[in-house]
Design an enzyme around this catalytic site. Structure first.
Site, PDB file in Angstrom:
ATOM      1  N   ARG A 515      78.897  -0.592  21.020  1.00  0.00           N
ATOM      2  CA  ARG A 515      79.589  -1.692  21.709  1.00  0.00           C
ATOM      3  C   ARG A 515      78.648  -2.771  22.253  1.00  0.00           C
ATOM      4  O   ARG A 515      78.979  -3.941  22.262  1.00  0.00           O
ATOM      5  CB  ARG A 515      80.419  -1.119  22.872  1.00  0.00           C
ATOM      6  CG  ARG A 515      81.607  -0.293  22.407  1.00  0.00           C
ATOM      7  CD  ARG A 515      82.340   0.343  23.558  1.00  0.00           C
ATOM      8  NE  ARG A 515      81.469   1.180  24.393  1.00  0.00           N
ATOM      9  CZ  ARG A 515      81.070   2.406  24.076  1.00  0.00           C
ATOM     10  NH1 ARG A 515      81.442   2.949  22.920  1.00  0.00           N
ATOM     11  NH2 ARG A 515      80.275   3.095  24.870  1.00  0.00           N
ATOM     12  N   THR A 567      71.462   7.202  15.660  1.00  0.00           N
ATOM     13  CA  THR A 567      72.903   7.300  15.402  1.00  0.00           C
ATOM     14  C   THR A 567      73.067   8.122  14.126  1.00  0.00           C
ATOM     15  O   THR A 567      72.093   8.563  13.526  1.00  0.00           O
ATOM     16  CB  THR A 567      73.518   5.909  15.123  1.00  0.00           C
ATOM     17  OG1 THR A 567      73.093   5.475  13.817  1.00  0.00           O
ATOM     18  CG2 THR A 567      73.068   4.890  16.148  1.00  0.00           C
ATOM     19  N   SER A 568      74.317   8.285  13.699  1.00  0.00           N
ATOM     20  CA  SER A 568      74.500   8.824  12.352  1.00  0.00           C
ATOM     21  C   SER A 568      75.344   7.822  11.583  1.00  0.00           C
ATOM     22  O   SER A 568      76.068   8.166  10.665  1.00  0.00           O
ATOM     23  CB  SER A 568      75.158  10.196  12.419  1.00  0.00           C
ATOM     24  OG  SER A 568      76.348  10.084  13.153  1.00  0.00           O
ATOM     25  N   GLY A 676      77.860  24.344  22.021  1.00  0.00           N
ATOM     26  CA  GLY A 676      77.368  23.033  21.567  1.00  0.00           C
ATOM     27  C   GLY A 676      76.461  23.094  20.362  1.00  0.00           C
ATOM     28  O   GLY A 676      75.739  22.151  20.070  1.00  0.00           O
ATOM     29  N   GLU A 679      78.995  20.743  15.415  1.00  0.00           N
ATOM     30  CA  GLU A 679      79.686  19.468  15.628  1.00  0.00           C
ATOM     31  C   GLU A 679      81.045  19.815  16.253  1.00  0.00           C
ATOM     32  O   GLU A 679      81.501  20.951  16.145  1.00  0.00           O
ATOM     33  CB  GLU A 679      79.924  18.779  14.272  1.00  0.00           C
ATOM     34  CG  GLU A 679      78.657  18.381  13.540  1.00  0.00           C
ATOM     35  CD  GLU A 679      77.864  17.321  14.280  1.00  0.00           C
ATOM     36  OE1 GLU A 679      78.476  16.376  14.816  1.00  0.00           O
ATOM     37  OE2 GLU A 679      76.623  17.448  14.345  1.00  0.00           O
ATOM     38  N   LYS A 694      70.027  17.223   3.668  1.00  0.00           N
ATOM     39  CA  LYS A 694      68.623  17.567   3.958  1.00  0.00           C
ATOM     40  C   LYS A 694      67.914  18.047   2.691  1.00  0.00           C
ATOM     41  O   LYS A 694      66.758  17.702   2.427  1.00  0.00           O
ATOM     42  CB  LYS A 694      68.562  18.659   5.034  1.00  0.00           C
ATOM     43  CG  LYS A 694      69.063  18.167   6.389  1.00  0.00           C
ATOM     44  CD  LYS A 694      69.069  19.298   7.392  1.00  0.00           C
ATOM     45  CE  LYS A 694      69.710  18.848   8.697  1.00  0.00           C
ATOM     46  NZ  LYS A 694      69.965  19.960   9.605  1.00  0.00           N
TER      47      LYS A 694
END
Ligand code: ADP
Ligand code: ASP
Ligand code: MG
Length: 827
Positions: A515, A567-568, A676, A679, A694
């Site tokens: 944002r 980020t992804s 955690g 995902e 990967k």
């Protein structure tokens, strides 16, 4: 006798004038003093700007008003602070000068142009007023002071706005001042700087912009002063302009020759012609700071303390901007007699000054620089001079490159030191700066390179950093402030001071999420004690826009800007090419670019190489584990990857570890999710797609050319299991596969094997992700609890593979891996 010159900022306000007064009063106690004074800072520029305004039709009185106002404020402040001062007399004097300015402007307007004599008279008004003010101040303190008429003493010849001083005439005119025989005899002699008079006509002339320094030198010579002091707004001469290089070093001493080269090549602190007369008479000269009078300043003298063996051979680095590079070339160059002499003669006849010359050893071309203002006239003159040769095709059309800058290294010890030029050019190459021409002064006291003006500030900082070993700055533009990004900021905060002590200055100059984007040239203050909170600042920042980063880098010219992608997001990965082209290095934890289209994969490497930027992605595989680097080192040293097997997912390593302890599959997944490890939708991990990415990255690193679609992913679920629907629905259905996994594991256990979800590259080059049964003795069997393991079988590492093992997921280790990549850029 001492001569002290006070620059514009040293007389820029009542307070500054009073400090200058204190310095003078103290000095006059021990010796006679000559004082040269500049116009109040900004006044000469203001006067220059009045001319186009009246020519554009503005009323001369209105245009002259700011000149009156600026001085009125100073006079009011002075009279408040020094009651002995005759305020009304000073104001009346100001009125006379303002009236003169108005009249000159009026004449200019009527004429429709400003002739050189008028121009000089207009510009002289600043010094004429400041000279009066300072003399009145000296009188108010009871000093025996007299205001000299510069026209009587500073004799010149040549054009009024930039005349050339006539040293012998000046010395002659000043002789009576030395002996005290002149009418102008006093303890303190005040000379308005910048102004002179034509030796023959007596008309008012100027010594060129910044010419008060030269006035100081001329008066020092005329008075045979024991020393000359140039009082300005910095502590002395720095190794580079402190405005462009904040960590520039003060140079305590330098030779006249070094000071001449530095000022010639753009060190604004001294007018370029100042040192010549002082050197001829060996007058020791100090550059001192009127805002910090106790600082010793820089001494310019004949024999500065020698640089010790092995000490820095470079005294200073300058950057001269707004330069044009002209090249004369052509097939006939070699045979033409005296081309160089003709070029130099033509330039000189135009009154342009030659900044540098460089000739290729083949004598096929000759390049030289003049100021951009002189370029059009020089170009026309050369085209006329060589008209015949141009017509006959012996010379190519003149090549003129505008917007150049000259970067110059200066230092006496460079004469005897090898490798300085090498270091200079290496530094420029590392900063990805192109050099258009090179020149070394015959004295070997300076080396210059001509470059694109847009690169000048960056080049100056990079070269300065190389020679002065100041902290290497790295400016981070961090995108993504989730767990990894936030952890990276924590790590930077806690390491900043320690890294600085080791010569690396890490700053976060940009911070962005989907944002907002926050950009700060000097870097965010990450310290929590001072109550700054990057989250709040980011929330209040402007909307996100990746292009703003490029604009910012273009504008601010940071030293080592790095785009850090935590980020992804695909959109951020798509921005890398533009970032590399825009001068940023790229460090990424995001796997999207490297596992995307093969063309992009290749383009990223090519672009990084051609722009001499780094593209680093160690955390793409195994988070902080040294995977990519290790593999690259193996391959670079001639090894070859023959097979690979690895557990490349921390979440899957955790889940399959629990299965072995008898935990049902559904429970293991829920447990991993609550802690955690997965995902939010555990299918993102269980699908094997992340592992496939990967694996593909490793495969490509080893020279493979496959696409993501070519990686075989075998579903871990039995064929009849429905893995679709919402996360909750999926989790609810998951116990259906518990029995399947239990049976599989039990069967394997009987054979001494365990089940792992792994990625493999087979000796045939197939990339495969799926369930793998491995013997309990296999290195991968012990991997559980979130650990990763990567087993590389290579020519050298066979039959036992090279194994890298450790936590391969988690915000802290990933952030540490990203941080290490960032630091590799300045290693
Ligand atoms: P003054 O009004 O006193 O003549 P100037 O503005 O002409 O002052 O010159 C002083 C300025 O010169 C400094 O503020 C600094 O920004 C600039 N400068 C450029 N190069 C150097 C350098 N190598 N060392 C010190 N100052 C420099
Ligand atoms: N006031 C003049 C100028 O600004 C001279 C000087 O300050 O040296 O160019
Ligand atoms: Mg100056």
């Amino acid at each position: 006798m001492h001569v002290l010159k006070f620059g514009g900022t040293s007389v820029g306000s009542a307070a500054r004038l009073l400090s200058a007064l204190d310095i003078l009063v103290a000095r006059a106690e021990s010796t006679r003093v000559g004082v040269v004074v500049s116009a109040v800072s900004g006044i000469t520029n203001l006067l220059v700007a009045t001319i186009p305004r009246v020519l554009a039709g503005e009323a001369p009185a209105d245009v002259a008003a700011p000149f009156r106002e600026r001085h009125t404020v100073i006079i009011a402040d002075l009279t408040a602070a020094a009651p002995a001062l005759d305020g009304p007399a000073l104001l009346a004097l100001l009125e006379t000068h303002t009236a003169e300015l108005t009249a000159l402007l009026h004449g200019t307007q009527l004429l429709g142009e400003c002739p050189p004599d008028t121009y000089a008279r207009i510009l002289s008004l600043g010094e004429r007023v400041s000279g009066r003010l300072l003399t009145a101040l000296l009188h108010s303190r009871g000093l025996d002071a007299v205001l000299l008429d510069p026209g009587t003493y500073i004799r010149t010849r040549g054009p009024a706005p930039a005349a050339e001083p006539l040293l012998s005439a000046i010395e002659e005119a000043c002789a009576p001042l030395r002996t005290g025989e002149a009418a102008d005899n006093a303890r303190v002699l005040v000379l308005p700087g910048f102004i002179g008079a034509d030796h023959q006509t007596g008309r008012l002339t100027l010594l060129g912009r910044n010419g008060s320094d030269l006035s100081g030198a001329l008066l020092a010579v005329g008075l045979r002063a024991a020393q000359c002091e140039i009082w300005t707004d910095v502590d002395g001469i720095y190794s580079a302009d402190p405005r462009l290089v904040p960590d520039a070093r003060l140079v305590p001493e330098m030779s006249y020759e070094e000071a001449m080269e530095l000022s010639f090549f753009g060190a604004k602190v001294l007018h370029p012609q100042t040192i010549g007369p002082l050197a001829r008479h060996r007058i020791p000269t100090w550059i001192r700071n009127s805002l910090n009078p106790s600082a010793p300043g820089s001494l310019i003298c004949a024999h500065p303390t020698p640089t010790p063996e092995g000490g820095n051979p470079v005294r200073g680095i300058t950057c001269l901007e707004n330069v044009a590079l002209l090249t004369v070339a052509g097939p006939g160059m070699k045979g033409l007699v005296g081309v160089a002499a003709r070029i130099l003669g033509t330039v000189a006849r135009r009154g342009a000054s030659l900044i540098l010359i460089s000739q290729s050893s083949s004598e096929y071309d000759l390049s030289f620089c003049v100021s951009e203002a002189d370029a059009p006239a020089v170009e026309t003159a050369l085209t006329e001079e060589f008209a015949l040769e141009l017509q006959a095709g012996l010379l190519d059309p003149l090549d003129v490159q505008r917007g150049r800058a000259v970067l110059c290294l200066v230092g006496e010890p460079m004469r005897t030191r090898r490798g300085v030029a090498g270091t200079f050019f290496t530094a420029l190459a590392q900063a990805d700066v192109n050099i258009s021409a090179i020149s070394q002064g015959a004295s070997e006291r300076s080396i210059s390179a001509v470059l694109d003006g847009a690169d000048a500030a960056r080049a100056l900082r990079a070269v300065h950093q190389h020679f002065f070993q100041t902290a290497r700055r790295v400016e981070i533009f961090l995108l993504g402030v989730g767990t990894v990004g936030a952890s990276l900021l924590d790590q930077i905060r806690s390491q900043q001071a320690a890294l600085l002590a080791h010569g690396v200055d890490v700053r976060v100059c940009g911070l962005g999420n989907s944002r907002h984007l926050l950009l700060t040239p000097n870097g965010l203050d990450l310290s929590t004690e001072r109550g700054t909170d990057w989250r709040a600042q980011l929330g209040a920042a402007e909307p996100a826009s990746l292009m703003r980063i490029l604009d910012f880098v273009r504008r601010e010219k940071p030293q080592n800007p790095v785009l850090v992608d935590c980020t992804s997001a695909e959109a951020v990965a798509d921005f890398y090419l533009a970032a590399l082209r825009g001068g940023l290095h790229v460090v990424t934890a995001n796997k999207k670019a490297n596992s995307g289209a093969l063309e992009t994969y290749r383009a990223l490497r090519l672009t990084a190489r051609s722009h001499r930027r780094r593209f680093l992605y160690e955390t793409n595989v195994g988070a902080g584990l040294p995977v990519i680097d290790t593999l690259q080192n193996l391959l670079r040293s001639g090894d070859q990857l023959t097979a690979f097997a690895g557990i490349l997912s921390g979440s899957l390593s955790f889940i399959f570890g629990l299965l072995e302890d008898g935990v049902p599959f559904s429970e293991a997944v829920t447990e991993a999710r609550t802690r955690g490890f997965t995902e939010p939708d555990p299918r993102d991990d269980l699908s094997g797609l992340d592992v496939a990415r990967k694996l593909l990255i490793l495969h490509r690193e080893a020279g493979g050319q496959q696409a993501l679609e070519e990686v075989e992913i075998a579903s871990i679920f039995p064929p009849d299991f429905d893995a679709t629907g919402s996360v909750d629905a999926f989790l609810k259905r998951l116990p259906e596969v518990d029995a399947y996994f239990r049976a599989k594991i039990a069967a394997l256990a009987e054979q001494g094997q365990v089940l792992r979800l792994a990625g493999e590259i087979t000796p045939e080059g197939t990339c495969r992700v799926g369930l793998l049964a491995v013997p309990k003795t296999h290195p991968l069997a012990a991997i559980r609890g979130g650990e990763n393991a990567l087993a590389f079988t290579t020519h050298r590492y066979a039959p036992v593979p090279l194994v890298i093992r450790g936590y391969g997921a988690g915000a802290d280790v990933t952030a540490a891996g990203v941080f290490a990549d960032v630091l590799r850029i300045v290693a």
